[in-house]
Design an enzyme around this catalytic site. Structure first.
Site, short mmCIF file in Angstrom:
data_model
loop_
_atom_site.label_atom_id
_atom_site.label_comp_id
_atom_site.label_asym_id
_atom_site.label_seq_id
_atom_site.Cartn_x
_atom_site.Cartn_y
_atom_site.Cartn_z
N GLU A 55 29.33 -40.96 34.44
CA GLU A 55 30.00 -39.66 34.59
C GLU A 55 29.24 -38.73 35.52
OE1 GLU A 55 29.67 -41.30 31.79
OE2 GLU A 55 31.72 -41.59 31.07
N HIS B 299 35.69 -38.37 20.36
CA HIS B 299 36.75 -38.41 21.37
C HIS B 299 37.76 -37.27 21.21
CE1 HIS B 299 35.43 -42.55 21.97
NE2 HIS B 299 36.31 -42.75 22.91
#
Ligand SMILES: Cc1ncc(C[n+]2csc(CCOP(=O)(O)OP(=O)(O)O)c2C)c(N)n1
Length: 651
Positions: free
Chosen positions: A386, A455
């Site tokens: 990321e 999440h």
């Protein structure tokens, strides 16, 4: 050879002066000197062409000087004066200069590597043969961003010359204290790139290695790694008592220093004489004196300009597309997909990159089929990194591309937070407007899919805290379709949060729908009794709650914030002035939430219009749990919104 010698002497004498000015408190903050390492910048940078790019660290005075950033502007920057190369905003650690493609000055160890990868990506995509030289210390090699960038650059064959300035110490940590493998170049070699070690005290060797490396990059297109072994003679910064090494060790290295060594060799071989050296020193001293005088005479930026360059010049709002009169029903997912497709078709600079956006079709299937349609260059599958690919997006944006970075969910975006906050949001201001970052980052947010505590969170409120960013939360099909377009026209980083529960939502939209403004809230339902202020995935729950409240005789006005940064105070206050009551519904946690910010603003700006305290419905202060009933209970839902509204109404 004379110019190599002159370059090193010039840096050394400039920095000796800086050390002196530091003790006089003319220069403040951190000051990291390059004393002993001058052969590296002096050997590498002259081999670059003007179109090549440079990324350096906080120990970058030498790099800036060799690159041709005027010494006057560098010195003024150290003083913090408006005439400095970063407008005085960055200081010693953040020298920037667009005229020489000097992309800083980076005080985050390892933080410059992804940026360099992105600059090189832009050059690759634009078809130039420019090279980006990326300088960093050996301390950076332990950072994830180092590995993420090397992998990405080799994988995509990007033209980066990685120059590791291995001076043996990261602050006070000797290499062997922190690295399992102390042969740094071997780490690069495992990524499959050409890697060399060079004596960083020998300017001729460095110059020759840089020349070979850059030639190889221009021939192959791919990256090359140089480990330059060197030594820092002075303290890490001016606050370092150097408890971690002996004076003898420093003295021994001083004897092998790049200037004494090269000068000695030139003198011995009759290539220069003492008069040549003296002339170089005189020239350097004159230039330094001029730089100091320039800095002394420089001006302080007026305090009124404090917030200048946080954002770039704001473009005019988009011209609304002429409705075709025909409507169609599409999903939110399809709306985002069309927006991406159109943006890529419309503008050569736009591309999308992220994990599994290509072959997999996007983890929420937003980009299904787009790679086959638009090609692997424009729909780029990235490694799981990321920070690496977000940083690459930043670099590509700063070099003229218009990347869209997709981060699967906001939880994973935390791995890229360094790049988003320390680089994307900061660069324009810190560089005195030398460089902007017109980057769009999309990500999913929110709970509801039973994906549990890693999440499902709604952290967009955190991002809304950060100056330099715009933060959007499209809730409607029109906004999902039209915000991306406008975001890509923006000169600054724009984060778009797509609530996971919206992807399957459908709605009708004009077939000609296009760009929409990315500032300003919208009143989605007019009302007279209470303002329900919300955004993103909570909008539909709030609309349902408003219907229920209407059944009880409470007419709620629903305000969809749309943009979480900047907040549209005007629309919020106008609504509260009409209804005299407000309830904020926010899927973020209550403490320190966006709802808290909106509430505080209402108190500050609308207090005298209120008939009751502002209410809030937020997520419970728990990590989002897996079982459906607990997940539902953790986040705002219609019943809790109705109950919250009743409480504000005093019922
Ligand atoms: C991410 C991050 N962690 C820690 C620091 C604090 N810090 C500043 S410089 C430094 C040492 C870096 O050493 P190295 O990369 O070898 O470069 P050098 O200072 O030797 O040039 C550290 C730990 C920082 N600036 N950034």
């Amino acid at each position: 050879m004379l110019s190599l010698l002159e370059s090193m002497i010039r840096i050394r004498r400039f920095e000796d002066k800086c050390a002196e000015l530091y003790t006089q408190q003319k220069i403040r903050g951190f000051l990291h000197l390059y004393d002993g390492e001058e052969a590296i910048a002096s050997g590498v940078i002259p081999v670059l062409t003007p179109a090549d790019r440079i990324v350096a660290t906080y120990r970058e005075h030498g790099h800036a000087l060799v690159r041709g950033v005027p010494m006057t502007a560098v010195m003024a920057e150290m003083y913090g004066k408006a005439e400095g190369c970063s407008g005085g905003r960055g200081g010693s650690m953040h020298l920037f200069d667009s005229a020489t493609n000097f992309y800083g000055g980076n005080a985050i160890v390892g933080g410059g590597l992804p940026l360099a990868g992105g600059l090189a990506l832009a050059d690759r995509m634009q078809g130039t043969d420019s090279v980006t030289a990326c300088f960093f210390g050996e301390g950076a090699v332990a950072e994830g961003e180092f590995h993420e960038t090397l992998n990405l650059c080799k994988l995509w064959s990007l033209p980066v010359l990685f120059v590791c300035e291995n001076n043996g110490y990261a602050m006070g940590s000797a290499l062997a204290r922190t690295e399992a493998e102390t042969d740094i170049h071997k780490k690069a070699a495992v990524y499959g790139m050409h890697a060399e070690v060079v004596d960083g005290m020998d300017v001729v060797a460095v110059e020759a290695a840089a020349r070979r490396g850059i030639q190889r990059i221009r021939e192959t297109g791919g990256p090359v790694f140089l480990e330059c072994r060197t030594y820092r003679f002075r303290a890490h910064s001016m606050f370092d008592a150097q408890l971690y090494r002996d004076k003898d060790e420093v003295e021994q290295w001083r004897g092998k220093g790049p200037i004494v060594r090269f000068k000695g060799w030139l003198l011995e071989n009759g290539l220069v004489d003492e008069a040549d050296v003296a002339a170089i020193e005189t020239r350097a001293d004159a230039e330094i004196a001029e730089a100091v005088a320039f800095a002394e005479a420089g001006t302080w930026e007026p305090v009124e300009d404090l917030e200048k360059h946080v954002l770039g010049e704001q473009p005019p709002p988009p011209v609304p597309a002429k409705p075709s009169g025909e409507t169609e029903e599409i999903s939110y997912r399809e709306a985002v997909k069309r927006a991406i497709r159109e943006a890529i078709e419309r503008d050569d600079r736009v591309f999308l990159m992220g994990e599994d956006v290509g072959a997999y079709g996007g983890c929420y299937a937003v980009t299904k089929g787009l790679m086959a349609e638009l090609g692997e260059d424009r729909i780029r599958d990235t490694p799981l990194s990321e920070s690496g690919f977000t940083g690459a997006g930043i670099g590509a944006a700063a070099a003229g591309m218009r990347p869209i970075v997709e981060l699967m969910t906001v939880n994973f975006s935390l791995l890229a937070l360094d790049q988003i906050l320390n680089t994307a949001a900061t660069m324009r201001h810190m560089s005195g407007n030398a460089f902007g970052v017109p980057l769009v980052i999309r990500m999913a947010t929110g709970a509801g899919k039973q994906l549990a505590a890693q999440h499902s969170h709604s952290l967009e409120g955190w991002y809304a805290h950060i100056p330099g960013l715009k933060v959007l939360a499209p809730a409607t099909i029109e906004d999902a379709r039209g915000m991306l377009w406008t975001a890509l026209e923006d000169p600054d980083p724009v984060l778009i949060f797509e609530n996971v529960m919206l992807y399957n939502q459908t709605g009708t939209i004009d077939t000609n729908a296009g760009a929409v403004p990315i500032t300003g809230a919208a009143v989605r339902r007019p009302g007279t009794d209470i303002s329900l202020i919300t955004y993103g995935g909570s909008l539909y729950k709030v609309m349902e709650a408003a219907d229920q409240l209407a059944g009880e005789g409470i007419e709620a006005e629903v305000v969809d914030l749309r943009a979480l940064r900047p907040l549209d105070d005007e629309t919020i206050m106008a609504s509260v002035a009409r209804t005299r009551r407000a309830l904020i519904v926010d899927e973020g946690w209550r403490t320190g939430s966006l709802a808290a910010e909106v509430s505080a603003r209402i108190m500050e700006q609308g207090f005298w219009n209120l008939d009751a305290p502002v209410g809030r419905v937020c997520s419970a202060e728990v990590p989002i749990p897996y079982p459906k009933h607990l997940e539902d209970a953790a986040i705002p839902h219609v019943e809790s919104i109705v109950a919250g509204a009743r409480a504000v109404m005093g019922r």
